[in-house]
Design a protein around this motif. Structure first.
Motif, mmCIF file in Angstrom:
data_model
loop_
_atom_site.group_PDB
_atom_site.id
_atom_site.type_symbol
_atom_site.label_atom_id
_atom_site.label_comp_id
_atom_site.label_asym_id
_atom_site.label_seq_id
_atom_site.Cartn_x
_atom_site.Cartn_y
_atom_site.Cartn_z
ATOM 1 N N SER A 371 1.019 -1.131 -0.125
ATOM 2 C CA SER A 371 0.023 0.021 0.059
ATOM 3 C C SER A 371 0.748 1.221 0.030
ATOM 4 C CB SER A 371 -0.992 -0.044 1.295
ATOM 5 O OG SER A 371 -0.176 0.148 2.471
ATOM 6 N N THR A 372 2.064 1.321 0.852
ATOM 7 C CA THR A 372 3.055 2.419 0.752
ATOM 8 C C THR A 372 3.576 2.559 -0.527
ATOM 9 O OG1 THR A 372 3.489 2.066 2.961
ATOM 10 C CG2 THR A 372 5.057 3.178 1.629
ATOM 11 N N ALA A 373 4.035 1.494 -1.462
ATOM 12 C CA ALA A 373 4.537 1.436 -2.855
ATOM 13 C C ALA A 373 3.474 1.974 -3.779
ATOM 14 C CB ALA A 373 4.804 -0.035 -3.115
ATOM 15 N N ALA A 374 2.238 1.511 -3.522
ATOM 16 C CA ALA A 374 1.237 2.157 -4.424
ATOM 17 C C ALA A 374 1.092 3.805 -4.204
ATOM 18 C CB ALA A 374 -0.163 1.398 -4.349
ATOM 19 N N ALA A 375 0.814 3.953 -2.999
ATOM 20 C CA ALA A 375 0.789 5.538 -2.719
ATOM 21 C C ALA A 375 1.928 6.291 -3.211
ATOM 22 C CB ALA A 375 0.571 5.714 -1.093
ATOM 23 N N CYS A 397 -7.931 -2.975 0.413
ATOM 24 C CA CYS A 397 -7.146 -2.301 -0.319
ATOM 25 C C CYS A 397 -7.374 -0.991 0.050
ATOM 26 C CB CYS A 397 -7.540 -2.624 -1.780
ATOM 27 S SG CYS A 397 -6.036 -3.734 -2.182
ATOM 28 N N VAL A 398 -8.699 -0.540 -0.180
ATOM 29 C CA VAL A 398 -8.957 1.030 0.148
ATOM 30 C C VAL A 398 -8.305 1.533 1.545
ATOM 31 C CG1 VAL A 398 -10.633 2.683 0.574
ATOM 32 C CG2 VAL A 398 -10.875 0.767 -1.376
ATOM 33 N N LEU A 399 -8.642 0.780 2.592
ATOM 34 C CA LEU A 399 -8.352 1.216 3.805
ATOM 35 C C LEU A 399 -6.843 0.988 3.882
ATOM 36 C CD1 LEU A 399 -8.840 1.914 6.558
ATOM 37 C CD2 LEU A 399 -8.928 -0.556 7.382
ATOM 38 N N ALA A 400 -5.976 0.248 3.478
ATOM 39 C CA ALA A 400 -4.562 0.261 3.414
ATOM 40 C C ALA A 400 -3.732 1.313 2.652
ATOM 41 C CB ALA A 400 -4.066 -1.269 2.994
ATOM 42 N N ILE A 401 -4.434 1.766 1.527
ATOM 43 C CA ILE A 401 -3.739 2.847 0.772
ATOM 44 C C ILE A 401 -4.241 4.120 1.506
ATOM 45 C CG2 ILE A 401 -4.082 3.899 -1.618
ATOM 46 C CD1 ILE A 401 -4.748 1.149 -2.655
ATOM 47 N N GLN A 402 -5.222 4.184 2.087
ATOM 48 C CA GLN A 402 -5.564 5.383 2.702
ATOM 49 C C GLN A 402 -4.615 5.691 3.837
ATOM 50 O OE1 GLN A 402 -9.682 5.085 3.603
ATOM 51 N NE2 GLN A 402 -10.265 6.052 1.756
ATOM 52 N N THR A 403 -4.480 4.672 4.652
ATOM 53 C CA THR A 403 -3.624 4.573 5.731
ATOM 54 C C THR A 403 -2.148 4.770 5.393
ATOM 55 O OG1 THR A 403 -5.067 2.954 6.816
ATOM 56 C CG2 THR A 403 -2.757 3.283 7.776
ATOM 57 N N SER A 404 -1.585 4.615 4.357
ATOM 58 C CA SER A 404 -0.323 4.537 3.843
ATOM 59 C C SER A 404 -0.269 5.989 3.218
ATOM 60 C CB SER A 404 0.144 3.667 2.781
ATOM 61 O OG SER A 404 0.331 2.226 3.339
ATOM 62 N N TRP A 405 -1.239 6.652 2.702
ATOM 63 C CA TRP A 405 -1.138 8.039 2.094
ATOM 64 C C TRP A 405 -0.955 9.110 3.106
ATOM 65 C CZ3 TRP A 405 -1.008 9.760 -3.061
ATOM 66 C CH2 TRP A 405 -1.048 11.031 -3.344
#
Length: 527
Positions: A371-375, A397-405
């Protein structure tokens, strides 16, 4: 002290000589702990490296009787043959001077060089281990020791008639790819091993050690594992697999490397990780996809039955066409968990109506890592959307990406005034084949291009079989990207599409001149 010196002055010279010889012999015996210790102690030019120590310990396991069949896979030119086909036979003869060793390779010249080197060790260091050449034993191909042992050096396929074998070394049995891919050559090799080589092994003590770079699923090592199995699975063969880049798909790394860490090299100091990474990165960049994964990673894959051809992959690489990005996106296939590859792929829809794949950040990653790599990729490419697969873990997925962003913004990596891209689910068809075939057809129709060379992604596309139960993360992520940018690709699957050798002309729109900003973006993502 005076008494000790006085005693020494009155000792007999022969007594001092015997004690010195005893000390030398004790040291010589200490070197026999394993083949690498022997090589390092006798040859000052021998470069000790961690992977050679692992190989040496595996060879020690043969002598100690833990197994009698050993296969060693490494990339080319990392010292495996010097260790296994030269020092190991000499070490074996030091321990068992009455044994016969057969050293075989794809050609007589290479086998003879191995045998000649072993003979040189006997001539240079043999006195310390009571190894002496038999008078009149002058042939390079076949020589004997006074103790009864000896070495025969022949190419695979040649006869071993009249030569009893206790240790059989099979060193690079395939000359090159053409040889390994020839069904008749492989059949000849397998028949020789079964009908000739194995029949010379002796009942009192015997072992077979094979060392090779992998070429083909049915090469020498592949057939042995297919027929007799791996030791850990209840089979016969101990396997030491040392890929250029550590990969968890092969199981625990023998060197304890983290995924992606480079293999040591005899000519590069082990601590110089930057130089090691650069060496293997250059090797990867200058190898065709198939060669990198077979020779350097020890992971040959069948090409027959793949969705697309290697030639097609090569021809859709394009770093020169000027194209204006209309929509930039990142796609995610969260098949992570720290072991499987999580797919993180970037690209854009161009004004030519093609999808251009620009980045592949896929790797074995945990949910926090992918998720960090995607952000980060979304921020670096100024993506307007992140596509996630609807079929698997959409909410996670949505939650993980939001958290990493948010984390990256708190750490100052991403400015707080930069809005996170929209996260959109993509409902791909169920099943790997139904999901991937339409995208393969888009490649055939020249609606998908690669903005560079993506060795790992290309390897997945050109080797993945429809019957393979494994989840290829890069294929899934690239499918999600194309489905997101051109939804019409998801309307239906093509059953067994043809595999032309080049993109079919006239299927995609024509490129239009790009703005200076878009051109700069295109140059940047093409590097």
């Amino acid at each position: 002290m005076t008494t000790a010196v006085g005693e020494l002055e009155h000792r007999d010279d022969s007594e001092v000589y015997r004690e010195l010889r005893a000390a030398e012999r004790s040291m010589s015996q200490e070197l026999l702990r394993d083949p690498v210790t022997l090589a390092r102690g006798l040859d000052p030019t021998f470069k000790m490296r961690p992977h050679l120590k692992v190989i040496s310990q595996a060879l020690l396991g043969v002598v100690e009787g833990y197994y009698d069949r050993l296969l060693i896979f490494t990339p080319p030119q990392v010292g495996k043959s010097t260790t296994v086909a030269e020092w190991f036979p000499f070490w074996w003869l030091c321990l068992f001077p009455m044994d016969k060793v057969a050293v075989t390779s794809y050609g007589d010249d290479l086998a003879l060089r191995r045998g000649s080197t072993i003979r040189g060790y006997v001539e240079d260091y043999g006195d310390e281990y009571d190894l002496h050449m038999q008078p009149g034993s002058g042939a390079k191909q076949d020589w004997l020791l006074r103790s009864g042992g000896g070495v025969r050096s022949v190419s695979v396929g040649k006869g071993l008639t009249g030569f009893d074998v206790n240790l059989l070394i099979v060193d690079d049995p395939h000359k090159d790819r053409a040889d390994a891919e020839s069904e008749s050559s492989r059949r000849h090799l397998h028949d020789w091993y079964s009908s000739t080589a194995l029949k010379r092994l002796q009942p009192d003590r015997n072992a077979v050690v094979g060392i090779q770079t992998r070429w083909h699923p049915d090469d020498f090592a592949g057939r042995r594992l297919e027929e007799e199995g791996r030791l850990e699975d209840g089979g016969r063969w101990k396997v030491v697999h040392l890929p250029a880049h550590a990969d968890p798909k092969f199981g625990p790394d023998p060197l304890g490397r983290a995924p992606g860490e480079p293999l040591p090299h005899p000519k590069i100091p082990t601590r110089n990780k930057a130089k090691l990474r650069a060496w293997w990165a250059d090797m990867k960049a200058t190898s065709i996809v198939r060669d990198w994964h077979s020779l350097c990673q020890g992971d040959p894959q069948p090409a027959a039955g793949a969705l697309v051809s290697e030639e097609l992959m090569r021809l859709i690489r394009d770093t020169k066409t000027v194209v204006d990005p209309q929509k930039i996106a990142v796609s995610v296939d969260p098949s992570g968990g720290g072991r499987d590859v999580a797919g993180v792929v970037g690209g854009f829809l161009g004004d030519d109506s093609r999808v251009w794949i620009t980045h592949d950040k896929s790797a074995p990653m945990s949910s926090a890592e992918w998720s960090t790599a995607a952000a980060l990729l979304a921020y670096e490419t100024n993506a307007s959307v992140i596509y996630v697969e609807w079929n698997f873990g959409r909410d996670m997925c949505v939650l993980a990406i939001q958290t990493s962003w948010e984390m990256l913004q708190r750490e100052g990596v991403i400015p707080k005034n930069v809005l996170m891209p929209a996260i959109q689910p993509v409902r791909a068809k169920q099943g790997k084949l139904l999901r991937a075939e339409p995208i393969a057809q888009q490649m055939v129709q020249d609606k998908v291009r690669f903005r560079g060379v993506f060795v790992d992604m290309e390897r997945e596309w050109t080797t993945w079989q429809s019957t393979d139960p494994d989840s290829p993360g890069r294929i899934d992520a690239s499918c999600v990207l194309v489905y997101g940018l051109i939804p019409e690709a998801n309307q239906g699957a093509i059953v067994h599409p043809p595999l032309p050798q080049a993109p079919q002309p006239g299927q995609a729109g024509r490129s239009s001149p790009a703005s200076s900003a878009a051109a700069a973006y295109g140059r940047r993502i093409g590097n």
